[in-house]
Design an enzyme around this catalytic site. Structure first.
Site, PDB file in Angstrom:
ATOM      1  N   SER A   1       0.838  -1.195   0.000  1.00  0.00           N
ATOM      2  CA  SER A   1       0.000   0.000   0.000  1.00  0.00           C
ATOM      3  C   SER A   1       0.870   1.241   0.000  1.00  0.00           C
ATOM      4  O   SER A   1       1.905   1.302   0.666  1.00  0.00           O
ATOM      5  CB  SER A   1      -0.913   0.019   1.231  1.00  0.00           C
ATOM      6  OG  SER A   1      -1.561   1.264   1.367  1.00  0.00           O
ATOM      7  N   LYS A   2       0.437   2.250  -0.761  1.00  0.00           N
ATOM      8  CA  LYS A   2       1.159   3.522  -0.773  1.00  0.00           C
ATOM      9  C   LYS A   2       1.187   4.135   0.621  1.00  0.00           C
ATOM     10  O   LYS A   2       2.061   4.933   0.943  1.00  0.00           O
ATOM     11  CB  LYS A   2       0.490   4.492  -1.759  1.00  0.00           C
ATOM     12  CG  LYS A   2       0.582   4.047  -3.209  1.00  0.00           C
ATOM     13  CD  LYS A   2      -0.128   5.029  -4.123  1.00  0.00           C
ATOM     14  CE  LYS A   2      -0.083   4.566  -5.575  1.00  0.00           C
ATOM     15  NZ  LYS A   2      -0.805   5.496  -6.479  1.00  0.00           N
ATOM     16  N   ARG A   3       0.218   3.747   1.442  1.00  0.00           N
ATOM     17  CA  ARG A   3       0.160   4.312   2.803  1.00  0.00           C
ATOM     18  C   ARG A   3       1.294   3.804   3.679  1.00  0.00           C
ATOM     19  O   ARG A   3       1.573   4.357   4.733  1.00  0.00           O
ATOM     20  CB  ARG A   3      -1.184   3.976   3.448  1.00  0.00           C
ATOM     21  CG  ARG A   3      -2.387   4.554   2.712  1.00  0.00           C
ATOM     22  CD  ARG A   3      -3.689   4.278   3.466  1.00  0.00           C
ATOM     23  NE  ARG A   3      -4.855   4.606   2.669  1.00  0.00           N
ATOM     24  CZ  ARG A   3      -5.464   3.762   1.863  1.00  0.00           C
ATOM     25  NH1 ARG A   3      -5.002   2.524   1.746  1.00  0.00           N
ATOM     26  NH2 ARG A   3      -6.525   4.116   1.169  1.00  0.00           N
ATOM     27  N   GLN A   4       1.937   2.693   3.244  1.00  0.00           N
ATOM     28  CA  GLN A   4       3.047   2.163   4.043  1.00  0.00           C
ATOM     29  C   GLN A   4       4.219   3.142   4.082  1.00  0.00           C
ATOM     30  O   GLN A   4       4.970   3.175   5.047  1.00  0.00           O
ATOM     31  CB  GLN A   4       3.526   0.826   3.458  1.00  0.00           C
ATOM     32  CG  GLN A   4       2.539  -0.314   3.664  1.00  0.00           C
ATOM     33  CD  GLN A   4       2.987  -1.584   2.987  1.00  0.00           C
ATOM     34  OE1 GLN A   4       2.270  -2.174   2.204  1.00  0.00           O
ATOM     35  NE2 GLN A   4       4.197  -2.028   3.281  1.00  0.00           N
TER      36      GLN A   4
END
Length: 522
Positions: A285-288
């Site tokens: 995930s880009k949120r990582q």
């Protein structure tokens, strides 16, 4: 578009076409027909390039180079509300950093540009007009409020949201009335019975999209296309021969084939790549935050190490190999060996991959020279104000340090970590820090200095190890390990670290003499 709709109204009807089954694709890679191999990586610049995107780009690049073809970068920037400033530039920067630059791109240009979808709107409008003429598409006047209510009602009934095709069968009179109020409707594609197709990875597939989905919007009222129309139009006009993309698009391929059929265009070959997942099976995930390429680059990880690890955990290559370079990956790649299983990425192994590739670079004289220059910059950045002796920036000293430590570091940055600060700055050490045998420091120092003076600077690490052992044996009641601890502390200010002989080889006789004298005078 509005002119075309009025023309169709004047004809008294909206023509319709039924889908005809497409012929089965042969179970070949489609690379032996003599046609040029052209593949594309088509990310959306709604975020910076991360490992999942790098893997898709890499497989496309490798496939193109394996077959003497072209690798194209196309940016799908039609969703203007989600664009991230700098993302388009970052994507191309990171592909170049990774060593897989596109042959054609927004930056490089090419024969079938522009390579930004927002600059290709006329092509999408032309395709939509062609579909309207044949009745394969129709205008939709449904408001966003109505579509939202449909979605909420479906969710409340525990059903999958879908458009109810309300505008599909409007009469010419109804269309005329609605056009008078809304001259810029959205355009929807009329889904029909979907053809079966053979994916080069997943085999035969068929998804009856018409029975589970509503007719999709292909051109929004603002003139921008949706993904389904844009990718088909662009792949056709750019001469794309093979589409290698993530398996999340496998279900949409039936829609795309229907579009190819309705437009009268031959479709490319499709190969859907299994997803790249975290070690625990969760999605990247880009949120990582820690999966973006610029993070790895800033942390000192090498491009080849990243390319190596993301292919090592997947398929398409011989298994259980580490340390492969890009030319080796191209030589080993076999699309028919890609399996349908997701690839589990264990980033805890990345340091070891990086160590192998760093050691390979150090062993090459040209590459080592470049690493020396990079390490000099890192030393300046880390210790600039603390460098009492700038001789530590001498290329010969930096190179010697790198060669001695190459098997023990994973990144070049490791050599400017606190554990290796002694290589660049003199530690502040006094007798009180030297432990239980500090009372023998004068005797030990005298013997070490004598050893250095008598060597003429020609000691090797093995010889030095042997001489230090003899030195310890000559000190009654003193263990060799204690002598080494004392010397290590005197030379580095640290209780642990590399072997003392290696420290002495790194620092050189003059610096060892200076540091021991400093302790003696404390």
């Amino acid at each position: 578009m509005a002119v075309l709709l009025r023309t169709l109204l004047q004809s008294g009807r909206f023509p319709r076409v039924l889908g005809r089954p497409l012929g089965p694709r042969e179970a070949t890679l489609g690379t032996d027909s003599g046609a040029a191999v052209r593949v594309r990586f088509a990310p959306s610049p709604t975020g910076f390039l991360h490992l999942g995107g790098l893997r898709t780009a890499l497989y496309n690049y490798i496939f193109a180079k394996k077959h003497g073809g072209s690798f194209i970068l196309r940016l799908e920037d039609t969703d203007q509300t989600r664009l991230v400033p700098g993302a388009a530039e970052n994507i191309e920067d990171m592909l170049e950093w990774a060593g897989i630059p596109p042959d054609e791109s927004p930056r490089r240009g090419g024969p079938v540009g522009p390579y930004l979808q927002s600059q290709r709107l006329e092509l999408y409008a032309q395709a939509a007009e062609a579909l309207l003429k044949t009745g394969a598409a129709y205008p939709c006047f449904c408001s966003s409020q109505r579509l939202e209510l449909l979605k909420k009602e479906a969710l409340r009934s525990h059903q999958t949201p879908r458009y109810d095709n309300r505008c599909r069968n409007l009469s010419p009179g109804q269309v005329a009335q609605k056009l008078a109020k809304n001259p810029k409707p959205a355009i929807r594609f009329r889904l029909e019975e979907a053809p079966a197709f053979q994916d080069l990875v997943y085999g035969w597939n068929r998804h009856e999209v018409a029975s589970v989905e509503g007719d999709p919007v292909i051109l929004k009222s603002d003139g921008f296309p949706t993904y389904h129309l844009a990718c088909v139009v662009d792949d056709h006009h750019m001469g794309i021969s093979h589409v290698l993309r993530g398996s999340e698009w496998l279900v949409s391929t039936s829609k795309h084939l229907l579009l190819y059929q309705a437009l009268g265009w031959p479709p490319p070959h499709f190969a859907h790549l299994p997803l790249l997942l975290n070690k625990d099976g969760s999605k990247l995930s880009k949120r990582q935050g820690d999966i973006f390429l610029e993070k790895f680059a800033a942390a000192g990880f090498l491009p080849d190490a990243l390319l190596d690890i993301i292919t090592n955990c997947g398929s398409g290559f011989p298994e259980n190999q580490m340390g492969r370079t890009l030319p080796e990956l191209i030589a080993q790649f076999d699309l028919t060996r890609i399996t349908c299983h997701s690839a589990l990425l264990d980033l805890e192994k990345l340091p070891e991959f990086n160590r192998l590739h760093l050691r390979r670079l150090v062993s090459n004289a040209t590459q080592r020279h470049q690493l020396v220059e990079k390490l000099q910059v890192l030393v300046e950045e880390a210790f600039g104000s603390q460098l009492s002796d700038r001789a530590v920036l001498d290329p010969a000293y930096v190179e010697r340090t790198m060669l001695l430590r190459q098997d023990h570091i994973c990144r070049l940055q490791d050599l400017v970590s606190p554990a290796y600060s002694y290589l660049w700055t003199r530690p502040a050490v006094d007798r009180a820090q030297l432990g239980t045998i500090s009372e023998k420091v004068d005797e030990i120092a005298e013997r070490v200095l004598g050893l250095l003076e008598g060597s003429g600077g020609n000691l090797t690490q093995d010889v030095l190890n042997a001489e230090l052992k003899k030195l310890s044996e000559g000190l009654a009641g003193t263990k060799h390990s204690n002598v080494m601890k004392l010397l290590r502390m005197a030379l580095s200010g640290q209780p642990q670290g590399p072997p003392v002989a290696e420290m002495m080889m790194s620092l050189g006789p003059k610096e060892v003499w200076e540091r021991i004298q400093k302790v003696l005078s404390s």
